[in-house]
Scaffold this motif. Structure first.
Motif, PDB file in Angstrom:
ATOM      1  N   GLU B 181       0.973  -1.115   0.097  1.00  0.00           N
ATOM      2  CA  GLU B 181      -0.141  -0.004   0.068  1.00  0.00           C
ATOM      3  C   GLU B 181       0.995   1.327  -0.052  1.00  0.00           C
ATOM      4  O   GLU B 181       0.532   2.073  -0.705  1.00  0.00           O
ATOM      5  CB  GLU B 181      -0.895   0.149   1.142  1.00  0.00           C
ATOM      6  N   ARG B 182       1.825   1.370   0.856  1.00  0.00           N
ATOM      7  CA  ARG B 182       2.638   2.544   0.857  1.00  0.00           C
ATOM      8  C   ARG B 182       4.027   1.997   1.697  1.00  0.00           C
ATOM      9  O   ARG B 182       4.083   0.777   2.485  1.00  0.00           O
ATOM     10  CB  ARG B 182       2.130   3.749   1.598  1.00  0.00           C
ATOM     11  N   VAL B 183       5.039   2.705   1.572  1.00  0.00           N
ATOM     12  CA  VAL B 183       6.091   2.193   2.433  1.00  0.00           C
ATOM     13  C   VAL B 183       6.698   3.766   3.083  1.00  0.00           C
ATOM     14  O   VAL B 183       6.617   4.800   2.543  1.00  0.00           O
ATOM     15  CB  VAL B 183       7.355   2.018   1.213  1.00  0.00           C
ATOM     16  N   GLU B 184       6.758   3.446   4.321  1.00  0.00           N
ATOM     17  CA  GLU B 184       7.181   4.603   5.223  1.00  0.00           C
ATOM     18  C   GLU B 184       8.693   4.365   5.534  1.00  0.00           C
ATOM     19  O   GLU B 184       9.133   3.328   5.982  1.00  0.00           O
ATOM     20  CB  GLU B 184       6.461   4.388   6.604  1.00  0.00           C
ATOM     21  N   ILE B 185       9.096   5.360   5.430  1.00  0.00           N
ATOM     22  CA  ILE B 185      10.790   5.572   5.722  1.00  0.00           C
ATOM     23  C   ILE B 185      11.059   6.257   6.680  1.00  0.00           C
ATOM     24  O   ILE B 185      10.883   7.799   6.567  1.00  0.00           O
ATOM     25  CB  ILE B 185      11.518   5.619   4.521  1.00  0.00           C
ATOM     26  N   ALA B 186      11.391   5.870   8.002  1.00  0.00           N
ATOM     27  CA  ALA B 186      11.617   6.725   9.150  1.00  0.00           C
ATOM     28  C   ALA B 186      13.212   6.983   8.909  1.00  0.00           C
ATOM     29  O   ALA B 186      13.936   6.006   9.571  1.00  0.00           O
ATOM     30  CB  ALA B 186      10.963   6.434  10.466  1.00  0.00           C
ATOM     31  N   LYS B 187      13.685   8.163   8.848  1.00  0.00           N
ATOM     32  CA  LYS B 187      15.220   8.388   8.963  1.00  0.00           C
ATOM     33  C   LYS B 187      15.584   8.821  10.258  1.00  0.00           C
ATOM     34  O   LYS B 187      14.889   9.483  11.071  1.00  0.00           O
ATOM     35  CB  LYS B 187      15.439   9.499   7.756  1.00  0.00           C
ATOM     36  N   GLY B 188      16.621   8.292  10.701  1.00  0.00           N
ATOM     37  CA  GLY B 188      17.132   8.555  12.021  1.00  0.00           C
ATOM     38  C   GLY B 188      17.132   7.430  12.811  1.00  0.00           C
ATOM     39  O   GLY B 188      16.608   6.483  12.619  1.00  0.00           O
ATOM     40  N   PRO B 189      17.553   7.602  14.089  1.00  0.00           N
ATOM     41  CA  PRO B 189      17.440   6.432  15.012  1.00  0.00           C
ATOM     42  C   PRO B 189      16.216   6.010  15.546  1.00  0.00           C
ATOM     43  O   PRO B 189      15.471   6.787  15.976  1.00  0.00           O
ATOM     44  CB  PRO B 189      18.579   6.692  16.123  1.00  0.00           C
ATOM     45  N   LEU B 190      15.716   4.752  15.716  1.00  0.00           N
ATOM     46  CA  LEU B 190      14.515   4.312  16.173  1.00  0.00           C
ATOM     47  C   LEU B 190      14.704   3.108  17.084  1.00  0.00           C
ATOM     48  O   LEU B 190      13.742   2.330  17.074  1.00  0.00           O
ATOM     49  CB  LEU B 190      13.592   4.193  15.019  1.00  0.00           C
ATOM     50  N   SER B 191      15.804   2.875  17.598  1.00  0.00           N
ATOM     51  CA  SER B 191      15.811   1.678  18.328  1.00  0.00           C
ATOM     52  C   SER B 191      15.038   1.754  19.529  1.00  0.00           C
ATOM     53  O   SER B 191      14.609   0.747  20.194  1.00  0.00           O
ATOM     54  CB  SER B 191      17.293   1.440  18.770  1.00  0.00           C
ATOM     55  N   ALA B 192      14.641   2.769  20.048  1.00  0.00           N
ATOM     56  CA  ALA B 192      13.744   3.104  21.256  1.00  0.00           C
ATOM     57  C   ALA B 192      12.415   2.486  20.948  1.00  0.00           C
ATOM     58  O   ALA B 192      11.493   2.308  21.767  1.00  0.00           O
ATOM     59  CB  ALA B 192      13.522   4.489  21.525  1.00  0.00           C
ATOM     60  N   LEU B 193      12.048   1.926  19.724  1.00  0.00           N
ATOM     61  CA  LEU B 193      10.912   1.557  19.327  1.00  0.00           C
ATOM     62  C   LEU B 193      11.088   0.102  18.818  1.00  0.00           C
ATOM     63  O   LEU B 193      10.253  -0.754  19.021  1.00  0.00           O
ATOM     64  CB  LEU B 193      10.388   2.303  18.268  1.00  0.00           C
ATOM     65  N   TYR B 194      12.124  -0.118  18.077  1.00  0.00           N
ATOM     66  CA  TYR B 194      12.197  -1.348  17.411  1.00  0.00           C
ATOM     67  C   TYR B 194      13.570  -2.210  17.652  1.00  0.00           C
ATOM     68  O   TYR B 194      13.831  -3.025  17.234  1.00  0.00           O
ATOM     69  CB  TYR B 194      12.261  -1.152  15.852  1.00  0.00           C
ATOM     70  N   GLY B 195      14.208  -1.680  18.778  1.00  0.00           N
ATOM     71  CA  GLY B 195      15.516  -2.286  19.188  1.00  0.00           C
ATOM     72  C   GLY B 195      16.763  -2.255  18.229  1.00  0.00           C
ATOM     73  O   GLY B 195      16.768  -1.573  17.225  1.00  0.00           O
ATOM     74  N   ALA B 196      17.573  -3.353  18.178  1.00  0.00           N
ATOM     75  CA  ALA B 196      18.476  -3.630  17.650  1.00  0.00           C
ATOM     76  C   ALA B 196      18.429  -3.213  16.182  1.00  0.00           C
ATOM     77  O   ALA B 196      17.290  -3.646  15.502  1.00  0.00           O
ATOM     78  CB  ALA B 196      19.339  -4.770  17.964  1.00  0.00           C
ATOM     79  N   ASN B 197      19.098  -2.197  15.494  1.00  0.00           N
ATOM     80  CA  ASN B 197      19.269  -2.370  13.864  1.00  0.00           C
ATOM     81  C   ASN B 197      18.364  -1.388  13.456  1.00  0.00           C
ATOM     82  O   ASN B 197      18.276  -1.252  12.242  1.00  0.00           O
ATOM     83  CB  ASN B 197      19.210  -3.779  13.436  1.00  0.00           C
ATOM     84  N   ALA B 198      17.317  -0.851  14.327  1.00  0.00           N
ATOM     85  CA  ALA B 198      16.595   0.331  13.831  1.00  0.00           C
ATOM     86  C   ALA B 198      17.434   1.641  13.760  1.00  0.00           C
ATOM     87  O   ALA B 198      17.208   2.237  14.691  1.00  0.00           O
ATOM     88  CB  ALA B 198      15.268   0.657  14.544  1.00  0.00           C
ATOM     89  N   PHE B 199      18.757   1.504  13.216  1.00  0.00           N
ATOM     90  CA  PHE B 199      19.895   2.374  13.602  1.00  0.00           C
ATOM     91  C   PHE B 199      19.919   3.562  12.826  1.00  0.00           C
ATOM     92  O   PHE B 199      19.740   4.702  13.393  1.00  0.00           O
ATOM     93  CB  PHE B 199      21.046   1.299  13.288  1.00  0.00           C
TER      94      PHE B 199
END
Lengths: 466, 749
Positions: B181-199
């Motif tokens: 449907e769509r692709v969301e690209i969140a730039k920047g660190p997101l480990s606080a939500l997704y843990g390791a490698n949401a880097f």
């Protein structure tokens, strides 16, 4: 190369820096400090390709840091820097490349076996204009031809004393190796076929030849019967990744003798005599091929990456190497620094690199007699190099403190005697240092020292009793 | 959303919609519009996702009912889920810099894989080695065989990486493109939500909705490359939406021939090689992907969603590292995943629980890798994994509309076979005969490693000031304990804080700060060398280089979203990021080892300007990243020093056509450390290039009575057949794909 200067980041940074600079100029100390002089040491060694070993460069950098810290401790207003040139193999451009380094101010050229010949020859041809007029210090060399007494080949003769070498000829190590090999089985016959056959896999060039020639000569000298020899040769400069090592290995372990064309049985030992990166590739292919003849290595095998790449297939292999760190304060300091900087101890020729840089810095400082060495000539450095190993001089060791001690002696006009990490670094008559030799085996993927042979005290390289 | 004006009634509507009296270009997705319209509430939340972002209320936080048509304003304010810890949020207000690629863009530009989509995102750079594309983000590359190592890639919030590499295959095998449907690209660190490698970035592919009734899509397409090679593919998707349940099944099969690419000389110290006189042959990829999702409303018990997928990378490896132009190397890598998620919405609270399973590994039958120029033996990469994960989260609205607090727990366990190679002899070598095999690993070595990842986190979302209802704060805190076998990494703390303020309906500013980490993969830690004599990755734990530690990023970013004119939106982001313990590859003998290196600091920014008027839509994107630490290289490895992209769309419903074109100007990219080493340690860059893509798509065609839309797409990528190279790692740089034409026909049922 792309120039980023147009980016707004840089413009902003420049503006900011400009403002800072103005502020500092307005508020800071207006007294100019005396500019620090940079003294150049040329460094023409292999940095890439099959003959390169990154830990050699690490060793040189450690030495450079040590001497510069020593200069700082002594309050000297000059520092050394390495002018580096990747000289992976000898080429027609060697002299021109070296000239460029000398024109950049180098007062000594540190180099290695494959390049040294071309540079040395420039001193003995008819063209005086191409003389480099700086001493050459050979850091990694096994060729016995370099500085050999009576040598007439302009590549290796040393009539004018320009060339020094921190590593001894490979022939001494080879003699030790052959003594070890022949002590196994029945005069070296370990497969029980009644003859001793040695197959050598060597790189074409001075290194391979300078090692295998004395190996065979020693076997002929010491073996009571008629030893059989086979040589399989690969060219230097082959690409490690794409060269067909398996095809060469196929020739090593079989019963066919590539040198004589005869079928004379399987080898009792396979000697691999090539650069480290090639050694790994060849040894890996040899292990995969499943041959049973034991492998004996030269110093090129002694680096941890070899064991990691070969894994347990390296167990049981053995070889010889010049000592990796002499049992003296310099060796201890150097080994510790290497461990700290690289996570591993010294490997072969590492101490020779360290000593080469340290000795060059000592000689340049000595030639300057305590003053700034900016104006010293290559001839003065050459002469001074010959004076850092005065037997009656004050013993100095490596490390920053050692260099500072040496500077104090130089300031006082005292003679000095540098004891290096690779050995005592006594040049001898032919300006070539001697080293001790280690016999090692690989057990549980670890190098295990078996015996030490002393080529410093005697060219017979006598066994050192524990 | 009130500004949206949709033409839902017709299956082949024509005129562009207008919003609130001002004429806006409408980013229209006609295909599938009829089936999308009046759909059930879409999934704003995905199964198996992080307990924070994806524990959302489907009812309250529904996405736009119909993403088929979005105005500029709507694009700015469309609701996204990836960066959220408390449900779907308006993109401008969400607590990250989120870029969205819509279904419409995918359709009209003929993009066929996630990799092609990500290549259009400012701040990301995708390099295709024709085996596994690699993604660099904001000046940072993942290095050798990077893949997507430095980003988190998810489908509906569930991570789908091949775990031994921590990398997802983002070619057509990732997911049937039809299901996106769509692709969301969140730039920047997101480990606080997704843990390791949401880097450095997080990519979340949101799948399409199941509309009422039974519907299907069938797609046939062909590709033709510059050298005359052809390929074909088929996709199909079936959906069923009944009372309280919805089903989506999608499958795609492709065959793409990339033959005819040649290596170029790219640096001075490059040795002579016969490879320069060769070209890729039989360079065929046959990716397969399948995706399925079943959602069941279980009444008062909430909702249960089951979803899963198969990703089969099946490609020749003509430009694989250490395996160049062998004309016989092939990698077939399967990755399968499934997840079950239960959500329950209370009046002021939400509960989510999920279970997941995944496994993957190379397929022995068809995988064989040859070392460059060596054909006497081939190598099989012996690594695979099985993983299990469970997650629980709960959030509660503590103060009505003012404060929501949440907490969650997650546990993941995987058993991974460490990478080693099995050598198969094809010619007699020494004592070996053809057919003999040899395990290139020590007998006593452990061949498997168990990986644990335990985490707990808390989050808060607040609108604390009654007088300032448009001022929002969010905060997340998470602790991860990751252990490989006997080795535990230090407890990893991730956090994120954001403040967003809507100054007016047309202007939003926000500041986001955070810290994230990336744990090393099992390959980087334990891999054994052995595929040929060089260019392998050796596990860091096997070398004396010291233990490889997680790398960490601290980032501060400001984002302005502004619609100064009804026909123009601007999004400007500026960031500063500091990466500590940065992982780089160091030469280790004939091979490479990952090591932690010094800090990298950089500043940079993205600009996205969108213009829409009548039938015309345009987008201009630019990105810069500038490292400023001491001794920073002039050019970042595998990342362009500047990137500028222009996109133009022309909607001509009167003639049933949509024209789209994208031109991208890419600056110089720094070479790989490995190749710089081979260039006598002299850094060099790969020159910039301009790439032009064109697409023509039909719109609103109803050729067969009783059926819905028939859609034709003709696209040409790299129209100018521009030849350039991307950074390689074994003494050569990798040639980019030449001109590729695509012709597809799709029938909606």
């Amino acid at each position: 190369m792309h120039n980023r200067n147009s980016s707004w980041f840089v413009l902003a940074a420049q503006a900011a820096c400009g403002a800072c600079a103005l502020s500092l100029a307005a508020c800071g100390d207006s007294e100019d400090s005396e500019a620090q002089q940079e003294i150049v040491i040329g460094f023409m060694v292999p940095l890439t390709g099959g003959s390169a070993a990154p830990e050699w460069e690490d060793s040189a950098k450690i030495a450079l840091e040590d001497v510069n810290q020593g200069l700082e401790q002594s309050g000297k207003n000059y520092r050394f820097k390495l002018d580096t040139f990747d000289a992976a193999a000898g080429t027609d451009h060697d002299v021109a490349d070296a000239r460029e380094i000398v024109d950049n101010g180098a007062k000594v050229l540190l180099t290695w076996m494959e390049v040294q010949g071309n540079l040395n020859a420039s001193y003995y041809d008819d063209d005086e204009d191409n003389d480099l007029n700086v001493p050459l210090v050979v850091l990694a060399a096994s060729s016995g031809a370099i500085n050999a007494p009576g040598q007439e080949d302009p590549k290796f003769k040393n009539d004018d004393g320009w060339t020094f070498a921190t590593a001894m000829a490979g022939s001494f190590e080879a003699k030790v190796a052959m003594r070890i090999v022949l002590a196994k089985g029945t005069d070296g016959d370990v497969n029980g076929d009644g003859v001793f056959k040695m197959t050598s896999y060597l790189v074409n060039g001075p290194y391979g030849k300078s090692y295998v020639d004395p190996l065979e000569a020693t076997a002929l000298e010491l073996h009571p019967g008629k030893p059989l020899f086979e040589r399989v040769i690969h060219e230097p400069g082959v690409d490690i990744a794409t060269y067909d090592w398996g095809a060469d290995i196929e020739l090593l372990g079989d019963t066919h003798n590539e040198t004589t064309g005869e079928d004379d049985g399987e080898p009792d030992v396979v000697h691999i005599v090539t650069y480290t990166s090639y050694t790994v590739a060849a040894a890996q292919a040899y292990a995969s091929a499943g041959y049973e003849a034991p492998v004996f290595h030269t110093h090129g095998f002694v680096t941890p990456m070899v064991l990691i790449q070969l894994g347990d297939s390296a167990n049981g292999q053995e070889g010889t190497t010049p000592v990796l760190a002499e049992d003296n304060p310099t060796g201890e300091h150097f080994a510790e620094r290497m461990e700290d900087e690289t996570g591993m101890g010294p490997t072969f020729y590492c101490p020779n690199y360290y000593d080469g840089v340290f000795a060059a810095a000592l000689a340049i400082s000595q030639a300057a007699g305590g003053e700034s060495p900016d104006e010293v000539t290559g001839e003065q450095v050459r002469d001074a190099l010959g004076e850092i190993d005065e037997p009656d001089g004050e013993v100095v060791y490596g490390g920053p403190e050692g260099f500072a001690d040496a500077l104090a002696l130089i300031d006082d006009g005292e003679a000095l005697n540098y004891e290096g990490a690779s050995g005592p670094l006594d040049w001898g008559e032919n300006q070539r240092a001697m080293n001790r030799v280690i016999h090692f085996t690989v057990e549980n993927e670890t190098y295990v020292k078996q015996k030490t042979y002393d080529c410093v005290g005697s060219t017979d390289c006598l066994l050192v009793e524990d | 959303m009130s500004a949206m004006n949709r033409d839902r009634g017709s299956s082949c509507g024509t005129a562009a919609a207008t919003t609130s009296g001002s004429r806006h270009f409408v980013w229209r997705v006609r295909a599938f519009r009829s089936v999308l319209s009046r759909s059930a509430l879409p999934f704003a939340v995905a199964l198996g996702s992080s307990y924070t972002a994806l524990a959302q209320d489907l009812a309250e936080n529904a996405l736009p009912e119909d993403l088929a048509e979005l105005s500029l304003e709507e694009l700015l304010n469309t609701r996204v889920v990836t960066a959220s810890s408390s449900g779907a949020e308006e993109r401008a207000m969400t607590s990250a810099n989120v870029y969205v690629v819509t279904r419409q863009q995918i359709e009209t530009h003929g993009w066929r894989s996630l990799g092609e989509i990500l290549a259009t995102v400012p701040g990301l750079y995708v390099m295709d080695n024709h085996l596994q594309p690699s993604v660099s983000v904001r000046g940072v590359s993942g290095g050798l065989n990077a893949g997507t190592r430095i980003i988190k890639v998810m489908i509906d919030g569930r991570a789908v990486a091949f775990q031994p590499e921590l990398s997802a295959s983002i070619g057509p095998e990732f997911i049937p493109i039809e299901a996106i449907e769509r692709v969301e690209i969140a730039k920047g660190p997101l480990s606080a939500l997704y843990g390791a490698n949401a880097f450095l970035a997080t990519v979340n592919v949101i799948t399409r909705e199941a509309p009422d009734g039974v519907h299907a899509v069938a797609d046939l397409h062909g590709t033709f490359n510059h050298a005359g090679s052809a390929g074909q593919g088929v996709q199909t998707m079936v959906t069923h939406e009944g009372k309280g349940q919805g089903l989506l099944l999608a499958v795609s099969l492709d065959q793409v021939d990339r033959s005819g690419l040649e290596l170029q000389r790219t640096f001075e110290g490059q040795p002579e090689s016969p490879l320069f006189d060769d070209e890729s042959r039989d360079d065929v990829a046959e990716p397969v992907s399948a995706f399925g999702r079943l959602r069941v409303d279980v009444g008062r018990a909430g909702e249960v969603t089951l979803l899963g997928g198969l990703q089969r990378l099946d490609s020749s490896a003509e430009f694989g590292t250490g395996s160049l132009l062998t004309h016989r190397s092939r990698l077939q890598l399967d990755n399968t995943w499934v997840g079950l998620r239960h959500t329950k919405q209370f009046p002021h609270a939400r509960y989510t629980a999920s279970l997941g399973y995944a496994e993957g590994g190379p397929v022995r039958r068809d995988t064989r890798l040859y070392a460059t120029a060596l054909t006497a033996s081939s190598y099989f990469p012996n690594y695979d994994y099985r993983s299990y994960d469970g997650e629980w989260s709960y959030s509660h609205e503590v103060v009505d509309d003012r404060l929501t607090l949440g907490a969650g727990l997650r546990a993941a366990l995987s058993k991974q076979r460490v990478l080693y190679y099995v050598q198969t002899f094809h010619e007699p070598i020494g004592q070996r005969q053809p057919g003999d095999t040899l395990d290139l690993i020590n007998e006593d070595d452990s061949r498997t490693v168990r990986v644990h990842d335990l985490s707990m986190g808390v989050n808060a979302a607040a609108t604390p000031f009654g007088d300032l209802p448009d001022l929002q704060f969010t905060g997340n805190l998470r602790l991860d304990r990751i252990a490989y076998a006997e080795t535990s990494f230090p407890l990893q703390l991730s956090w994120r804080g954001a403040a967003a303020y809507r100054w007016s309906p047309d202007l939003v500013t926000k500041v986001v700060a955070g810290r994230a980490f990336q744990a090393p993969s099992a390959v980087l830690l334990y891999a054994r060398p052995g595929m040929g004599p060089a260019n392998n990755i050796i596990g860091n734990r096997l070398t004396p280089q010291g233990d490889l530690e997680p790398q960490r990023i601290d980032s501060l970013e400001g984002v302005i979203s502004w619609q100064p004119l009804s026909v123009l939106t601007l999004e400007l982001a500026g960031y500063q990021q500091t990466i500590d313990n940065r992982v780089e590859f160091e030469r280790y003998g004939n091979n490479f080892v990952a090591v932690n290196r010094a800090t990298r600091k950089s500043v940079g920014g993205d600009l996205v300007a969108r213009f829409g008027y009548s039938a015309l839509g345009a987008q201009l994107s630019a990105t810069l990243d500038h490292p400023y630490e001491e001794d920073a290289p002039e050019s970042s490895e595998a990342y362009p020093d500047h990137w500028l992209s222009g996109q133009l769309d022309l909607d001509l419903p009167e003639v049933y056509l949509h024209l789209g074109t994208v031109g991208t100007l890419v600056g110089d990219r720094g070479a790989s450390q490995a190749n710089i080493y081979q260039n006598n340690n002299r850094p060099y860059t790969l020159p910039g290039y301009f790439r032009w893509d064109v697409a023509v798509a039909s719109t609103g065609l109803q050729l067969i009575d009783g059926l819905t839309e028939t859609k034709f797409t003709l696209s040409v990528q790299n129209v100018l057949n521009e030849k350039h190279s991307e950074p390689g790692y074994d003494g050569f740089d990798v040639p980019a794909t030449g001109r590729v034409s695509y012709l597809g026909v799709k029938q909606l049922f």
